[in-house]
Design a protein around this motif. Structure first.
Motif, PDB file in Angstrom:
ATOM      1  N   ASP A 113      52.873  40.168  52.629  1.00 28.44           N
ATOM      2  CA  ASP A 113      51.908  39.459  51.805  1.00 28.44           C
ATOM      3  C   ASP A 113      52.060  39.720  50.370  1.00 28.44           C
ATOM      4  O   ASP A 113      52.543  40.811  49.866  1.00 28.44           O
ATOM      5  CB  ASP A 113      50.450  39.932  52.223  1.00 28.44           C
ATOM      6  N   VAL A 149      45.635  29.694  50.049  1.00 30.23           N
ATOM      7  CA  VAL A 149      45.734  30.866  49.701  1.00 30.23           C
ATOM      8  C   VAL A 149      44.336  31.766  50.006  1.00 30.23           C
ATOM      9  O   VAL A 149      43.207  31.089  49.694  1.00 30.23           O
ATOM     10  CB  VAL A 149      46.028  30.867  48.220  1.00 30.23           C
ATOM     11  N   THR A 188      50.231  34.717  48.551  1.00 28.92           N
ATOM     12  CA  THR A 188      49.528  34.291  49.762  1.00 28.92           C
ATOM     13  C   THR A 188      48.023  35.073  49.429  1.00 28.92           C
ATOM     14  O   THR A 188      47.185  34.417  50.426  1.00 28.92           O
ATOM     15  CB  THR A 188      50.383  34.959  50.976  1.00 28.92           C
ATOM     16  N   SER A 189      47.652  35.865  48.687  1.00 29.44           N
ATOM     17  CA  SER A 189      46.533  36.340  48.461  1.00 29.44           C
ATOM     18  C   SER A 189      46.138  36.158  46.929  1.00 29.44           C
ATOM     19  O   SER A 189      46.956  36.931  46.221  1.00 29.44           O
ATOM     20  CB  SER A 189      46.367  37.529  48.987  1.00 29.44           C
ATOM     21  N   GLY A 233      52.365  35.914  54.720  1.00 31.95           N
ATOM     22  CA  GLY A 233      51.126  35.475  55.009  1.00 31.95           C
ATOM     23  C   GLY A 233      49.980  36.269  54.626  1.00 31.95           C
ATOM     24  O   GLY A 233      50.344  37.560  54.449  1.00 31.95           O
ATOM     25  N   ALA A 234      48.962  35.653  54.300  1.00 31.04           N
ATOM     26  CA  ALA A 234      47.734  36.533  54.028  1.00 31.04           C
ATOM     27  C   ALA A 234      47.560  37.698  55.207  1.00 31.04           C
ATOM     28  O   ALA A 234      47.642  37.373  56.237  1.00 31.04           O
ATOM     29  CB  ALA A 234      46.465  35.844  53.885  1.00 31.04           C
ATOM     30  N   ARG A 274      59.144  36.926  45.439  1.00 32.02           N
ATOM     31  CA  ARG A 274      58.728  35.717  46.800  1.00 32.02           C
ATOM     32  C   ARG A 274      60.241  35.517  47.331  1.00 32.02           C
ATOM     33  O   ARG A 274      60.209  35.836  48.543  1.00 32.02           O
ATOM     34  CB  ARG A 274      57.968  34.656  46.403  1.00 32.02           C
TER      35      ARG A 274
END
Lengths: 243, 243, 243, 243
Positions: free
Chosen positions: D4, D57, D29-30, D240-241, D229
């Motif tokens: 994440d 997000v 993602t967060s 992904g979160a 990233r």
């Protein structure tokens, strides 16, 4: 002939930076320094006053409503005794910081919604003038006040024996009757440096104006202020603080 | 022999009232007026300064951390340049209001957690002294500073040429080593007027004390302050501001 | 027949105490808990919500302008998108605290100058309703809103499908046309418990009223609220939250 | 394998803009959304939550000390009951705004000086965990908390049954013992995108890390976050979160 150019500075707050104060202080002759109620943490004010003193720029107290979240741009229906005390507090605070830097507060200019309110709001206009009179008594000073020609504020100030300094805006559109186009309307703000410089010269030449205001917080503020200054000096105007 | 009694006043904020300032100003000789960062809206400060001037009570600037929610009673790890500017801002603000009332800021006293921090926190102590020196330069003044005997603050202040005023607390319990019992411990605060008056007289007679502090925000503050004042004058002490 | 009694609580802030919340929560059936913008630090809100849940009193979000210094009693010309977000923020904050206490926010009541503004200010009234609609969608809730009968706020709220709760004031003087005498005028506030109780009963019996408001921050608030409650129950009204 | 990326957003305040939230929300993602105490006016929070929901997000509550002037970067010695209530207030406020946008608060991350304090400050760490537990009870939720591996905060959180998410910093220099180089020391912040990307990959591959933090308020924040990233996905990590 000579005139003055003023701009708002010292409007950063803590981590948040706003405007290029260093550059603007190299262009203007009078600096409207925020006083902490709408913007301006004390360290920012101190650095701004030091830079102004170093460059020989006059320090004005740009007083506003107590509203950081609204940047002083929202009318607040403050009662007169509170407004007088709020302004006196801001004047004293900035004067303390200016004197420590070797300067002093040399004039007052209301900010944002307060500036606009006292064009017509007699009670708040009088409360402002009360504060300046009290400050003047306290420090044996004679602060002039900067405002809109024709405003209740300048009328009350003059009636009370204060020096009223009339300003014109280089970068705000005017209506035919001499009032400003509100910021909420399209075309309210002139962003083209040449157009602003043209307007500044036209307004100064028309007379009845003691100082030209340029805004410091737009992306092109420095280019625009430079254009205004150059146009005025090219036309033969000397530049110096009105104080 | 003579001494001084000081108390905190001007700590209301807007709708919220705290303490009986009118009564306290009739008892003390020095008033520590809040400056807006931990308490004190500008109108409250103005009324308090007017009342102090009327009664001939010396006005001190009670400066604090910027923390209304914590009433300045929580340590804040402010960097030195910020703290100096914050204190200068508060000093100037209160001075503006005091001068408009016909007085002036006559001394500085740190409030709450700031007071306690600079008993030992050298960096913040120096930052405070910097602010007073800058204020003194700016206004050609010579503010003394009030603090705890033996504190880093008073030591730094004296080394910098400031007048250090040593205070004792009538209504706070002391440990054998002369430090205060923390507020978080039982018995930290004396609430019995007679006991506080006894302690005040004992501390003043022991020497090394220039001012006696009484607190103004407890329910019995006025009775306690009156008892302290009476005991001191009955014992032959004259009362007058140290400034 | 039955009715509801509401009062403002949770209006202390840090060191500053206001009102006797414990006592008021023993009298009213609905508690308008401050949300931090005009008053109410988070710990005060938490304790107030816990006490309300314990006594079975409904929790309302008393939202206001962001103006601690003015206690939310000064009109602020907030733009609609800001006002909607400000109110949603306050609703969420209090709901978080209420749920942690085993309750939930059960209605909204605007405070002070905001309450008065949206009697006629259509744009701010709509912004408020937007916030409640957004909150209701977000939490699958159906908050009613408390306001002045005949106000723009209640009209907009009903048009949007919200439940509008009409309140009358036990301790505020009314004009012949049903509007309130402004606080700035003499006699605006009824301080005699018996007179307030009489007025409360008269207004409830006249109909068109879903809740009776009593103020909690005057010296005699508890006596007055008790008198109102007693008069209503003696007249045969059952008391219970409208939610 | 997957991981994440988190970043701070929503840190503008009124007139003052900070960071390019739109761009950052396209990379991470967060999103650690400010909650109004150190930064973030409600309208900014609302727009940020709307943008986060639109892009899928995860929304985290970035809670901080109540200190706008210090941007939450100064330790404040808040008592535990106040800190718990302050955090609960912020969690609820952001959740209200997130839900109105169709999302919800999905985790908590402490900000600035609070983040650093609870690496070792047991009492404040416990107060934070109390707040999350109370929120979880209130909304029948199970918020995880993001923090420094090895911190008192994560230890207390896990002992209380919360999910502890361990994060590594792409753009902060580490000492040999795994602690961060303080911001006050030279080289504390990595500004080269490639170096940050290298460090991020190294830390994630070493294991024991659930999320990589990139900062959003530097001039090159977007370039740096993009590099991180890209490096992670090029190395085969899915993004992904963690929620």
């Amino acid at each position: 002939p000579s005139t003055d150019i003023n701009a708002d500075v010292g409007e950063s707050f803590g981590r948040w930076r706003l405007g290029d104060d260093e550059a603007m202080l190299g262009i203007v002759t009078s600096a409207n320094v925020a006083c902490g109620f709408h913007a301006g943490d004390p360290l920012t004010l101190r650095r701004t006053c030091m830079a102004a003193v170093e460059r020989g720029v006059a320090i004005g107290a740009q007083v506003g409503y107590r509203d950081l979240a609204g940047f002083g741009r929202r009318f607040v229906d403050v009662a007169a005794p509170d407004l007088t005390a709020d302004v006196l507090y801001q004047l004293g605070a900035l004067d303390g910081i200016a004197r420590a830097a070797g300067g002093r507060v040399a004039y007052l200019k209301p900010h944002g919604a307060l500036y606009n309110a006292i064009v017509t709001h007699e009670e708040q206009a009088r409360a402002m003038v009360e504060a300046v009179l009290a400050f003047n008594r306290g420090y044996d000073a004679a602060l002039p006040v900067l405002g809109l020609p024709g405003s209740a504020f300048l009328a009350v100030a003059e009636a009370a024996g204060l020096t009223a300094v009339r300003e014109a805006f280089a970068d705000r559109a005017y209506r035919g009757d001499g009032t400003l186009v509100p910021r909420s309307e399209p075309g309210a703000v002139l962003t083209d440096p040449a157009a602003a410089a043209d307007q500044a010269l036209r307004l100064v030449q028309a007379g009845g104006v003691d100082s030209v205001c340029v805004h410091g917080d737009s992306p092109d503020a420095v280019a625009l202020a430079t254009a205004v200054r150059t146009r005025l000096t090219d036309a033969g105007f000397g530049l110096g603080a009105f104080t």
